[in-house]
Design a protein around this motif. Structure first.
Motif, mmCIF file in Angstrom:
data_model
loop_
_atom_site.group_PDB
_atom_site.id
_atom_site.type_symbol
_atom_site.label_atom_id
_atom_site.label_comp_id
_atom_site.label_asym_id
_atom_site.label_seq_id
_atom_site.Cartn_x
_atom_site.Cartn_y
_atom_site.Cartn_z
ATOM 1 N N GLU A 104 26.279 51.425 48.891
ATOM 2 C CA GLU A 104 26.554 52.812 48.475
ATOM 3 C C GLU A 104 27.748 52.880 47.525
ATOM 4 O O GLU A 104 27.839 53.793 46.699
ATOM 5 C CB GLU A 104 26.834 53.708 49.683
ATOM 6 N N ASP A 105 28.682 51.948 47.656
ATOM 7 C CA ASP A 105 29.855 51.927 46.780
ATOM 8 C C ASP A 105 29.470 51.612 45.337
ATOM 9 O O ASP A 105 30.195 51.982 44.408
ATOM 10 C CB ASP A 105 30.876 50.903 47.269
ATOM 11 N N LEU A 106 28.357 50.920 45.139
ATOM 12 C CA LEU A 106 27.926 50.585 43.785
ATOM 13 C C LEU A 106 27.598 51.838 42.975
ATOM 14 O O LEU A 106 27.813 51.873 41.768
ATOM 15 C CB LEU A 106 26.718 49.649 43.822
ATOM 16 N N ASP A 107 27.104 52.869 43.636
ATOM 17 C CA ASP A 107 26.821 54.121 42.935
ATOM 18 C C ASP A 107 28.106 54.729 42.383
ATOM 19 O O ASP A 107 28.128 55.215 41.254
ATOM 20 C CB ASP A 107 26.122 55.113 43.857
ATOM 21 N N ASP A 108 29.184 54.702 43.169
ATOM 22 C CA ASP A 108 30.473 55.210 42.695
ATOM 23 C C ASP A 108 31.003 54.366 41.543
ATOM 24 O O ASP A 108 31.553 54.890 40.573
ATOM 25 C CB ASP A 108 31.504 55.215 43.824
ATOM 26 N N ILE A 109 30.839 53.059 41.646
ATOM 27 C CA ILE A 109 31.313 52.157 40.594
ATOM 28 C C ILE A 109 30.544 52.417 39.295
ATOM 29 O O ILE A 109 31.143 52.453 38.217
ATOM 30 C CB ILE A 109 31.174 50.688 41.045
ATOM 31 N N ARG A 110 29.262 52.641 39.396
ATOM 32 C CA ARG A 110 28.443 52.891 38.199
ATOM 33 C C ARG A 110 28.811 54.187 37.498
ATOM 34 O O ARG A 110 28.597 54.328 36.306
ATOM 35 C CB ARG A 110 26.963 52.914 38.573
ATOM 36 N N THR A 111 29.352 55.144 38.237
ATOM 37 C CA THR A 111 29.737 56.417 37.632
ATOM 38 C C THR A 111 31.156 56.409 37.086
ATOM 39 O O THR A 111 31.643 57.438 36.633
ATOM 40 C CB THR A 111 29.595 57.571 38.639
ATOM 41 N N GLY A 112 31.839 55.265 37.131
ATOM 42 C CA GLY A 112 33.154 55.177 36.510
ATOM 43 C C GLY A 112 34.316 54.931 37.446
ATOM 44 O O GLY A 112 35.427 54.693 36.988
ATOM 45 N N ARG A 113 34.105 54.979 38.730
ATOM 46 C CA ARG A 113 35.189 54.730 39.675
ATOM 47 C C ARG A 113 35.407 53.226 39.808
ATOM 48 O O ARG A 113 34.476 52.471 40.000
ATOM 49 C CB ARG A 113 34.861 55.320 41.039
ATOM 50 N N ARG A 114 36.641 52.804 39.693
ATOM 51 C CA ARG A 114 36.970 51.386 39.847
ATOM 52 C C ARG A 114 37.163 51.058 41.318
ATOM 53 O O ARG A 114 37.547 51.911 42.101
ATOM 54 C CB ARG A 114 38.228 51.043 39.075
ATOM 55 N N ARG A 115 36.932 49.796 41.666
ATOM 56 C CA ARG A 115 37.016 49.390 43.069
ATOM 57 C C ARG A 115 37.694 48.032 43.156
ATOM 58 O O ARG A 115 37.296 47.093 42.473
ATOM 59 C CB ARG A 115 35.609 49.327 43.653
ATOM 60 N N LEU A 116 38.721 47.921 43.989
ATOM 61 C CA LEU A 116 39.384 46.646 44.232
ATOM 62 C C LEU A 116 38.502 45.811 45.143
ATOM 63 O O LEU A 116 38.070 46.265 46.198
ATOM 64 C CB LEU A 116 40.752 46.859 44.886
ATOM 65 N N LEU A 117 38.237 44.589 44.740
ATOM 66 C CA LEU A 117 37.422 43.660 45.518
ATOM 67 C C LEU A 117 38.295 42.473 45.900
ATOM 68 O O LEU A 117 38.809 41.774 45.033
ATOM 69 C CB LEU A 117 36.220 43.186 44.695
ATOM 70 N N VAL A 118 38.472 42.277 47.201
ATOM 71 C CA VAL A 118 39.220 41.140 47.720
ATOM 72 C C VAL A 118 38.213 40.184 48.343
ATOM 73 O O VAL A 118 37.512 40.546 49.289
ATOM 74 C CB VAL A 118 40.271 41.578 48.775
#
Length: 78
Positions: free
Chosen positions: A37-51
């Motif tokens: 579900e987080d991929l949808d937010d990332i595709r719309t422009g929200r950046r996400r920290l991945l550890v």
């Protein structure tokens, strides 16, 4: 043009996201702490920290498509 050296392939298996190999420590079959579900937010422009859980290295995911994650860090050699 998308910089290929800043991308990393991922797979979606039964609701989890995996990478075949960690780009930093080369550990195989690493489950990512990102939900599909987080991929949808990332595709719309929200950046996400991945550890990465295997070695604790960090990248910021800028964009994603069905096969690759685009990051702010160079993950592939020249």
């Amino acid at each position: 043009m998308i910089p290929f050296e800043r991308t990393w392939p991922y797979d979606r298996i039964m609701g989890d996201l995996y990478v075949q190999e960690c780009p930093f420590c080369k550990t195989g079959n690493v489950i990512l702490p990102i939900r599909p579900e987080d991929l949808d937010d990332i595709r719309t422009g929200r950046r996400r920290l991945l550890v990465f859980p295997c070695c604790r290295n960090k990248v910021t995911v800028i964009d994603a498509d069905p096969d690759y994650l685009l990051t702010d860090t160079v993950l592939r050699g020249k």
